[in-house]
Scaffold this active site. Structure first.
Site, short mmCIF file in Angstrom:
data_model
loop_
_atom_site.label_atom_id
_atom_site.label_comp_id
_atom_site.label_asym_id
_atom_site.label_seq_id
_atom_site.Cartn_x
_atom_site.Cartn_y
_atom_site.Cartn_z
N ASN A 142 -7.52 6.26 9.74
CA ASN A 142 -8.59 6.47 8.77
C ASN A 142 -9.97 6.51 9.41
OD1 ASN A 142 -9.73 6.35 5.90
ND2 ASN A 142 -10.68 4.56 6.85
N ASP A 146 -12.96 7.99 0.09
CA ASP A 146 -12.70 8.44 1.46
C ASP A 146 -13.27 7.43 2.46
OD1 ASP A 146 -12.21 9.85 3.78
OD2 ASP A 146 -13.72 11.38 3.42
N ASP A 203 -12.91 12.77 9.67
CA ASP A 203 -12.83 13.97 8.83
C ASP A 203 -11.50 14.67 9.10
OD1 ASP A 203 -13.04 16.36 7.50
OD2 ASP A 203 -14.95 16.97 8.39
N ASP A 252 -1.71 2.94 7.77
CA ASP A 252 -2.76 2.06 7.26
C ASP A 252 -3.69 2.84 6.32
OD1 ASP A 252 -4.35 -0.44 7.34
OD2 ASP A 252 -5.84 0.81 8.36
N HIS A 304 -7.41 6.00 1.41
CA HIS A 304 -8.67 6.54 1.92
C HIS A 304 -8.48 7.80 2.77
CE1 HIS A 304 -10.25 2.65 0.60
NE2 HIS A 304 -9.19 2.14 1.19
N GLU A 339 0.62 1.60 3.39
CA GLU A 339 -0.19 0.72 2.55
C GLU A 339 -1.01 1.58 1.59
OE1 GLU A 339 -4.10 -2.19 2.89
OE2 GLU A 339 -3.77 -0.51 4.24
N GLY A 349 2.71 -22.14 -14.84
CA GLY A 349 3.96 -22.04 -15.56
C GLY A 349 3.92 -21.20 -16.82
N TYR A 353 3.27 -17.86 -16.97
CA TYR A 353 3.60 -16.45 -16.77
C TYR A 353 4.97 -16.14 -17.38
CZ TYR A 353 4.33 -12.00 -14.34
OH TYR A 353 4.55 -10.67 -14.04
#
Length: 484
Positions: free
Chosen positions: A102, A194, A202, A231, A235, A261, A300, A302
């Protein structure tokens, strides 16, 4: 596909350069414990020998060149890396590389160029006209001196930066150029997400594409890894990832494993990403992680009947990498969403004892966290759960998700061993009748979690009344199968 993956590092894994050496030494033990694949940290040179690897500097330096103050990375030298991979392969453990495409950081020189400042919370909104800024966007890698690649990165290979040293202003700047804009096919958070950090690559630039594709071919051949963990997929242009993944699979075939991810909760956006990348990439089940975090912090309250609602493992089980926590969700990190300690065994039962998903164990749980927030290792507990998984967690699955606080399921084996009955309570001590099979009638079941000392006798119809302590999980198998 391998049975269980481990993320072999956490954010505060010791930066003593011994990581690869320790991997080599522990390869056999890991395999014997039930680990079939390891996700290793970024292997490329970052900003120095303390860099976790996400401040990526030189893709071509795997700990081979004297750059950024050291030859080795945080984890060791290139030779130690290749030796560790070789030893892992000898022990039938697959190796997945964390690939950071990225951004780039820790540049070699500054450059001046035209840019526009954008709104921090809406990157599609310009808040300045065309201005000349100065930023660290030049990468010529003097320590490597052109070995493997003589490509030099300049400002026009990037789409954005976050600092102008001409004025000392910290802000997000979009780099200007003919036809240049933020990547399309990224998250729409902040207008266009991005830009994440450092000098943002780019991916539309033809020279960038050529260089990355060339690096990927070299890297796969050089390291002999068995897959990539991408990773920061939110983005990066979906089109770029699709093209790169197709290139990889054309070279390596379907046996090369691609997962990534994509830190997103919204099911429609997740489905859209899987579809846009032609189902070539599996994704971490972030919605399931968030459900686990919420349940662990609910005192407790949930509703455990909903723990799998809208998760990837529920909707697309073949694309789901299930996990409890990782290096980003651990305390103090950028996506801090730690699953509370009391819920950990419950959480691991939800990924290790069910038929769907590709479970990923976190080194920060297995070996403990070593940073400012320290956590005790859960190695003994997880090793026990892995042994249960190997021996008992297969066959048909019957769910008993019929109570907000008490849920369970049974894996009804068709093999010469026991069924596995799992029961969870996030409230008080509880019990639940579950069917384990008529062939199990008369057998005594015991709790391999070690928390319940009583035995459950299966009735003539194949049912057992299984119990569990408050805020815990129990996993029951026939006593007879243990003695085999």
């Amino acid at each position: 596909m391998p049975d269980v993956m481990m993320q072999a590092f956490e954010w505060d894994t010791p930066a003593d350069g011994n990581f690869y050496k320790n991997l080599k030494k522990n390869a056999k033990k890991l395999k014997e414990s039930g680990i079939d694949a390891l996700w290793l940290p970024p292997m490329c040179k970052g900003g120095g020998d303390q860099d976790v690897g996400y401040g990526i500097y030189d893709l071509w330096d795997l700990g081979e060149f004297d750059q950024k103050g050291s030859i080795r990375t945080k984890y060791g030298t290139k030779k130690e890396l290749l030796d560790a991979i070789d030893e892992l392969h000898k022990n039938d453990i697959r190796v997945y590389a964390d690939v950071v495409l990225n951004h780039k950081g820790n540049a070699d020189f500054e450059e001046e160029f035209m840019a526009r400042m954008v709104d921090q919370n809406n990157r599609e909104k310009d808040v300045s006209g065309d201005i000349k800024i100065k930023a660290w966007t030049g990468f010529d890698f003097p320590g490597r001196a052109g070995k493997y690649s003589d490509f030099v990165w300049h400002y026009y290979h990037f789409s954005g930066v976050d600092y102008d040293s001409n004025t000392g202003t910290k802000a997000i700047y979009r780099i200007l150029g003919d036809g240049k804009y933020w990547d399309e096919g990224v998250s729409h958070e902040k207008g266009n997400f991005d830009y994440l950090m450092n000098a943002d690559i780019d991916h539309n630039h033809p020279e960038v594409r050529e260089e990355i594709f060339k690096w990927v071919d070299w890297f796969m051949e050089e390291t002999k890894v068995d897959g990539f963990r991408y990773d920061a997929l939110k983005h990066i242009s979906e089109n770029f990832i699709y093209d790169l993944s197709k290139h990889i699979m054309d070279k390596k075939g379907n046996d090369f494993y691609l997962f990534g991810e994509y830190w997103q909760y919204d099911e429609k956006k997740i489905d859209g990403y899987l579809d846009d990348t032609d189902w070539k990439i599996d994704l971490f089940d972030v919605p399931l992680h968030f459900h686990m975090e919420e349940a662990s912090k609910s005192n407790g309250s949930y509703d455990m009947r909903n723990i799998f609602n809208n998760t990837i493992v529920e909707r697309h089980p073949l694309q789901a990498v299930t996990f409890v926590d990782n290096h980003d969700s651990q305390p103090g990190q950028s996506l801090d969403s730690w699953v509370e300690d009391w819920f950990k065994e419950i959480a691991y039962s939800l990924i290790l004892f069910r038929k769907d998903g590709y479970p990923c164990i976190f080194a920060g749980d297995y070996y403990g966290l070593k940073g400012q927030v320290k956590k005790e290792p859960l190695k003994d507990m997880i090793d026990n759960m892995l042994s249960v998984r190997i021996k008992y967690s297969f066959g048909e699955q019957d769910d008993y998700f019929d109570n907000p606080q008490v849920v369970g399921w049974v894996r009804r084996t068709d093999k010469d061993t026991s069924s596995l009955a799992v029961i969870i309570s996030i409230g008080d001590m509880a019990e639940k009748q579950m069917f384990v099979g008529e062939e199990e009638a008369g057998k005594n079941y015991v709790d391999l979690s070690g928390k319940n000392k009583n035995k459950v006798t299966i009735d003539e119809n194949g049912n057992g009344m299984f119990n569990v302590g408050p805020g815990s999980v129990a996993y029951w198998v026939s006593e007879e199968s243990i003695e085999k």
